[in-house]
Design an enzyme around this catalytic site. Sequence first.
Site, mmCIF file in Angstrom:
data_model
loop_
_atom_site.group_PDB
_atom_site.id
_atom_site.type_symbol
_atom_site.label_atom_id
_atom_site.label_comp_id
_atom_site.label_asym_id
_atom_site.label_seq_id
_atom_site.Cartn_x
_atom_site.Cartn_y
_atom_site.Cartn_z
ATOM 1 N N HIS A 104 0.757 -1.339 -0.006
ATOM 2 C CA HIS A 104 -0.035 -0.059 -0.073
ATOM 3 C C HIS A 104 0.861 1.320 -0.141
ATOM 4 O O HIS A 104 0.301 2.300 0.066
ATOM 5 C CB HIS A 104 -1.113 -0.220 1.246
ATOM 6 N N GLU A 139 -10.741 14.311 13.369
ATOM 7 C CA GLU A 139 -9.945 14.682 12.197
ATOM 8 C C GLU A 139 -10.607 15.879 11.398
ATOM 9 O O GLU A 139 -11.299 16.637 11.961
ATOM 10 C CB GLU A 139 -9.854 13.603 11.021
ATOM 11 N N ASP A 185 -6.767 5.036 9.489
ATOM 12 C CA ASP A 185 -8.104 5.361 8.931
ATOM 13 C C ASP A 185 -8.548 4.266 7.880
ATOM 14 O O ASP A 185 -9.595 3.871 7.580
ATOM 15 C CB ASP A 185 -8.324 6.530 8.087
HETATM 16 P P1 FAD Z 1 3.811 -1.868 2.429
HETATM 17 O O1 FAD Z 1 3.484 -0.555 1.650
HETATM 18 O O2 FAD Z 1 3.918 -3.072 1.829
HETATM 19 O O3 FAD Z 1 5.383 -1.599 3.048
HETATM 20 C C1 FAD Z 1 5.811 -0.276 3.622
HETATM 21 C C2 FAD Z 1 7.048 -0.171 4.211
HETATM 22 O O4 FAD Z 1 7.347 -1.042 5.098
HETATM 23 C C3 FAD Z 1 8.156 -0.890 3.031
HETATM 24 O O5 FAD Z 1 9.298 -0.099 3.097
HETATM 25 C C4 FAD Z 1 8.077 -2.351 3.329
HETATM 26 O O6 FAD Z 1 9.398 -2.810 2.987
HETATM 27 C C5 FAD Z 1 8.014 -1.975 4.802
HETATM 28 N N1 FAD Z 1 7.624 -3.151 5.555
HETATM 29 C C6 FAD Z 1 6.272 -3.930 5.305
HETATM 30 N N2 FAD Z 1 6.286 -4.792 6.283
HETATM 31 C C7 FAD Z 1 7.181 -4.801 6.714
HETATM 32 C C8 FAD Z 1 7.611 -5.622 8.201
HETATM 33 N N3 FAD Z 1 6.767 -6.789 8.540
HETATM 34 N N4 FAD Z 1 8.541 -5.316 8.765
HETATM 35 C C9 FAD Z 1 9.483 -4.278 8.513
HETATM 36 N N5 FAD Z 1 9.127 -3.560 7.262
HETATM 37 C C10 FAD Z 1 8.134 -3.751 6.735
HETATM 38 N N6 FAD Z 1 -1.152 5.549 6.842
HETATM 39 C C11 FAD Z 1 -1.595 6.086 8.122
HETATM 40 O O7 FAD Z 1 -0.519 6.231 8.871
HETATM 41 N N7 FAD Z 1 -2.742 6.565 8.286
HETATM 42 C C12 FAD Z 1 -3.724 6.298 7.436
HETATM 43 O O8 FAD Z 1 -4.963 6.756 7.766
HETATM 44 C C13 FAD Z 1 -3.585 5.562 6.136
HETATM 45 N N8 FAD Z 1 -4.209 5.522 5.424
HETATM 46 C C14 FAD Z 1 -4.278 4.653 4.210
HETATM 47 C C15 FAD Z 1 -5.527 4.500 3.220
HETATM 48 C C16 FAD Z 1 -4.820 3.996 2.071
HETATM 49 C C17 FAD Z 1 -6.192 3.734 1.169
HETATM 50 C C18 FAD Z 1 -3.600 3.460 1.813
HETATM 51 C C19 FAD Z 1 -3.417 2.759 0.409
HETATM 52 C C20 FAD Z 1 -2.688 3.795 2.721
HETATM 53 C C21 FAD Z 1 -2.858 4.545 3.869
HETATM 54 N N9 FAD Z 1 -1.808 4.631 4.864
HETATM 55 C C22 FAD Z 1 -2.104 5.349 5.777
HETATM 56 C C23 FAD Z 1 -0.438 4.261 4.452
HETATM 57 C C24 FAD Z 1 0.158 3.135 5.098
HETATM 58 O O9 FAD Z 1 0.718 3.505 6.280
HETATM 59 C C25 FAD Z 1 1.186 2.819 4.304
HETATM 60 O O10 FAD Z 1 0.922 2.533 2.906
HETATM 61 C C26 FAD Z 1 1.949 1.584 4.707
HETATM 62 O O11 FAD Z 1 3.112 1.425 3.697
HETATM 63 C C27 FAD Z 1 1.024 0.280 4.946
HETATM 64 O O12 FAD Z 1 1.188 -0.431 3.772
HETATM 65 P P2 FAD Z 1 1.231 -2.061 3.737
HETATM 66 O O13 FAD Z 1 1.106 -2.527 5.141
HETATM 67 O O14 FAD Z 1 0.667 -2.624 2.618
HETATM 68 O O15 FAD Z 1 3.082 -1.820 3.630
#
Ligand code: FAD
Length: 544
Positions: A100, A282, A167
């Site tokens: 994400h 918010e 969120d």
């Molecule tokens: P990824 O995008 O897959 O990874 C994010 C980063 O973390 C990368 O560098 C990855 O290598 C690393 N990573 C992933 N898993 C691990 C692990 N287990 N250990 C160590 N490193 C790891 N953020 C907020 O704070 N508040 C919000 O309200 C919010 N709303 C969102 C709404 C939407 C629709 C989207 C798409 C994103 C939102 N986000 C929000 C952002 C979100 O926090 C980031 O996208 C975050 O990257 C989480 O996505 P993911 O779990 O798919 O991780």
Amino acid sequence: VVVFQATTTLPPALASPATAPPPSVIDQIRELADATAGRFRTDDAATALASTDFGRNVSAAAARPAAVFYPSTPADIAALLRASSSSASPFPVSARGRGHSTRGQAAAPGGVVIDMASLGRGGDGERSERLAVSACGRYIDAGGEQLWVDVLHAALAHGLTPSSWTDYLHLTVGGTLSNAGISGQAFRHGPQITNVLELDVITGTGEMVMCSKEENGDLFEAVLGGLGQFGIITRARIPLAPAPARARWVRLLYAGAAALTADQERLIAGSGAVAGIMDYVEGSVVTDFQGLIGSWRSQPPSSDADAARVAELAKEAGGVLYCLEGAVYYGGAADTSAADVDKGLDVMLRELRYARGFAFVQDVSYVEFLDRVHAGELKLRAAGLWHVPHPWLNLFLPRSRILDFAAGVFHGVLLRDGAAGAATGPVLVYPMNRRRWDAAMSAVFPDGGDGDGDGEVFYTVAILRSAVAAGDLGRMEAQNAEVTRFCEGAGIPCTQYLASYATQEEWAARHFGPGRWDTFVQRKRKYDPKAILSRGQRIFSYPL
Ligand code: FAD
């Protein structure tokens, strides 16, 4: 069972070896495939999927990994990291939560992407072990790959809930803890990173370490907000509190930013007539032409008559309104009744300075409230508007400059192209309390008190746009750059959240600043000396 599929066409990074080629990533993982219970895939379908993310705006060719790894256990991940870090030619490894990210942060160009979700794909027994609630200890042990929505449901089964959220709940525990994890509860409970009791982390050298504030505290603080640079989180212990059953979900419209922010600050303050009434605070910028793509996150309940009144108010306000969005939880195991809530809301609605007649209150279940963004996601998916580029810009700003920012950006840069330019996605704006953050952790947030009325509070602004039409992406990226230039020109210090910079110099100077950068580098040398982890963040390369 070990399944290894070699591709016939290697990714570009591996296709043209130099004269004395170091062992390729493929050769290295071929050996590893026999030694772990995990599975590698090198076929185009797998590597293509791991080269893109929610942002869809980085070059998939440049982000492409040589392989995707599907671990069965944390030990498989440790074996992969040990293999890379002990190799003469270490290869990049990135954990991918659900991808994400919006700027390729979970990519591992030319290396190995770990599909974290596969950790939770064992049998039922294994799955439940990766979401284990201790009702008497009031915590949940959640695998780093788990989605927050699943954490919520597992906790609710015991009448309990985490307190700090994002969120959108369909993000992973490891992914948000690598950033900060913020939303409307952060003013009271802090970001998700300050709501963790303990972590299991596999460092860049493949060491499996349990850490907490008290034990291996430096690694604990490094990893929280650490952008995936120091280790892979395989388990997080999250504290739980008694769960409410319902939420009064409030939306109030404002004709100007000054009244909105003054009221938000009163709501998140430690004392005062309305302090503490809301559990969630918010706010957003509302334009009269944003349509589904602008309002999918949180659509106020309004009849046609309401919509006409809102449009009239927007016209009077020059096309830009503000919405304060809040919630008060009650019922269930929480110690408040609907009557208590209504008493508090009456006080609040009397005290706050929103446009009279523009208060919308809805009663929903606690789950419905927390998972509301998913409902918006389903609408966008149905309209074919989810898998589009998302050139998002998230900023932290000092309290003292939020109104200058609003004037220059909400009423300036973002409106400049008129309706066609602005109808592109939600824009959030809300304050948080600094004292709920922890400066020892890696996450960067604005310094307190610059003598200009800042002190305790800072703001987040999230410009969450979707590039739907041809030309949108270029125009939005140009606008993002213009926002940054505007801040520089106006002397408004801003810190990117979910940051993205192209070079290490920019990370050092613009994101971390000297003191924090030194600590970040020292920790990198200690926990990931071969700079293997999360290269997609573009902070470090090998050799360090
Ligand atoms: P990824 O995008 O897959 O990874 C994010 C980063 O973390 C990368 O560098 C990855 O290598 C690393 N990573 C992933 N898993 C691990 C692990 N287990 N250990 C160590 N490193 C790891 N953020 C907020 O704070 N508040 C919000 O309200 C919010 N709303 C969102 C709404 C939407 C629709 C989207 C798409 C994103 C939102 N986000 C929000 C952002 C979100 O926090 C980031 O996208 C975050 O990257 C989480 O996505 P993911 O779990 O798919 O991780």
